[in-house]
Scaffold this active site. Structure first.
Site, PDB file in Angstrom:
ATOM      1  N   SER A 124       7.042  -6.584   5.430  1.00 31.84           N
ATOM      2  CA  SER A 124       7.984  -5.915   4.536  1.00 31.84           C
ATOM      3  C   SER A 124       9.399  -5.989   5.125  1.00 31.84           C
ATOM      4  O   SER A 124       9.873  -7.082   5.435  1.00 31.84           O
ATOM      5  CB  SER A 124       7.515  -4.470   4.313  1.00 31.84           C
ATOM      6  OG  SER A 124       8.296  -3.819   3.351  1.00 31.84           O
ATOM      7  N   ASP A 151       2.978  -7.839  -6.225  1.00 25.27           N
ATOM      8  CA  ASP A 151       4.106  -7.203  -5.525  1.00 25.27           C
ATOM      9  C   ASP A 151       5.373  -7.326  -6.379  1.00 25.27           C
ATOM     10  O   ASP A 151       5.842  -8.428  -6.639  1.00 25.27           O
ATOM     11  CB  ASP A 151       4.311  -7.898  -4.172  1.00 25.27           C
ATOM     12  CG  ASP A 151       5.271  -7.153  -3.249  1.00 25.27           C
ATOM     13  OD1 ASP A 151       6.063  -6.332  -3.743  1.00 25.27           O
ATOM     14  OD2 ASP A 151       5.208  -7.404  -2.032  1.00 25.27           O
ATOM     15  N   HIS A 206       2.767  -4.203  -3.309  1.00 27.94           N
ATOM     16  CA  HIS A 206       3.427  -4.407  -2.022  1.00 27.94           C
ATOM     17  C   HIS A 206       2.653  -3.776  -0.865  1.00 27.94           C
ATOM     18  O   HIS A 206       2.664  -4.275   0.259  1.00 27.94           O
ATOM     19  CB  HIS A 206       4.851  -3.836  -2.070  1.00 27.94           C
ATOM     20  CG  HIS A 206       5.605  -4.027  -0.793  1.00 27.94           C
ATOM     21  ND1 HIS A 206       5.906  -5.287  -0.294  1.00 27.94           N
ATOM     22  CD2 HIS A 206       6.093  -3.140   0.113  1.00 27.94           C
ATOM     23  CE1 HIS A 206       6.559  -5.150   0.860  1.00 27.94           C
ATOM     24  NE2 HIS A 206       6.675  -3.869   1.123  1.00 27.94           N
TER      25      HIS A 206
END
Length: 374
Positions: free
Chosen positions: A145, A317, A350
């Protein structure tokens, strides 16, 4: 229970990318496993926005870490084989110098006088940790991330310091949707009257002057975007709360999904400093690898020279969409790396890298096992 957290004093002054400098700054980190004699079995993990350096449990601190099922003896990131380092981001309040830390010049917390933070600063602080451990080249750099963006900065700023890379659910630059969401999160915090231009009570207990409401809305917005509509449908459908669970006020919570978000927010609000959240959130928006490639993401990525990479993304995502992972894979490949691209269909969006451990373990563990064998 002991504390596995260690600290590195950063060079003083520590110059920041966007101007300004820190004096007497430090970063927190943890390590697992043993560095071999050749010092070539080190794996560095850079985290998302909110985690600490406590990625997985160890003897000194047996509490579960944020990636407990991924790292440890005989797990995908095998601490029996690798010397694993996880660094808490500069600017995060989980042990590293951050806006909630005291400014040695004044003796008071920096708050909004903390220098503007960029992910390049996060990368440089992490590199200082690796350097202090006597490691000249990482066997593998793993970034998740926000940490994936920090990892790209790390490889750009410190050429030759990384042999291979695993990119997890990240992007070479923030896209407008992600910027829009994060700007709303920051606005919710800043507009909370208790925020008070960053001068809330940092150590407030229940009650006290603290932007609980702003942080709560910011967290709820985040959780909504960390998962996917598919998962929300599957988990909650339109199930309503039992009458006794509902709020006795106009427009109060009525659906289970609202209650779920409220629980998430409550756990987060007092566990992350609001000013730190603002700084790290903005640093994510600012990061753009195209700055290093004359305005081109592809050219910026082509300046990263490593041997191999695995780029993992998930089709659900919405914050870091799959086409952004494809950009990373194509850019690293164009720079001469052998690249494996893994597109997963996990429904969790995500957050899948924290939840769909089975599929991510298979990919990450497979890559690292092939490295060790090679």
């Amino acid at each position: 229970m002991g504390d596995a957290r260690r600290y590195l004093d950063l060079p003083s002054p520590f110059a920041m990318k966007r101007g300004g400098e820190l004096h007497g700054a430090h970063v927190a980190y943890e390590t697992w496993g043993h560095l071999n004699a050749a010092r070539d079995n080190a794996v560095l993990v850079l985290t998302g926005l909110s985690p600490s350096a406590h990625m997985t449990s160890c003897d000194e601190d047996p509490s579960p870490g944020w990636w407990q099922e991924m790292a440890g003896p005989a797990k995908a990131i095998d601490t029996g084989r690798w010397f694993v380092i996880c660094v808490n981001s500069l600017g995060s309040d989980k042990g590293s110098t951050c806006p909630a830390s005291n400014d040695p010049a004044t003796g008071d917390a920096y708050r909004l006088s903390f220098p503007e933070l960029a992910l390049e600063d996060v990368a440089n602080a992490a590199h200082a940790v690796v350097d202090s451990l006597g490691i000249t080249q990482l066997a593998c750099l793993i970034g998740c991330s926000m940490g994936g963006m920090s990892a790209l900065a790390y490889m750009l700023l410190h050429p030759g310091s990384v042999r291979t890379h695993i990119s997890v659910d990240t992007a070479p630059q923030a896209q407008p949707f992600a910027i829009a969401i994060r700007s709303l999160q920051r606005e919710a915090i800043r507009l909370d009257p208790q925020f008070n231009d960053g001068r809330y009570d940092i150590h407030a207990t229940e009650g006290g002057s603290y932007p609980d409401l702003g942080m709560s809305i910011a967290r709820k917005l985040g959780v909504i975007t960390y998962r996917s509509a598919m998962e929300w449908n599957g988990r909650f459908a339109r199930i309503r709360l039992d009458p006794e669970q509902r709020e006795d006020e106009p427009f109060g919570r009525e659906f289970q999904v609202e209650s779920y978000l409220e629980g998430h927010a409550r756990r987060f609000v007092r566990n992350f400093d609001p000013n730190c959240y603002l700084y790290l959130s903005r640093a994510s928006d600012w990061f753009d690898i195209a700055e290093y490639g004359h305005g081109s993401v592809h050219e910026g990525l082509k300046r990263i020279h490593i041997e191999q990479a695995m780029v993992i993304g998930v089709s659900t995502d919405i914050l870091f969409p799959l086409q952004q992972q494809e950009q990373i894979a194509e850019g690293l490949q164009a720079a001469g790396a052998q690249v494996e691209f893994v597109a997963l269909d996990s429904p969790q969006g995500h957050d899948a890298f924290l939840v769909d451990i089975e599929n991510y373990s298979r990919a990450i563990g497979g890559f690292l096992n092939r490295l060790a064998a090679g």
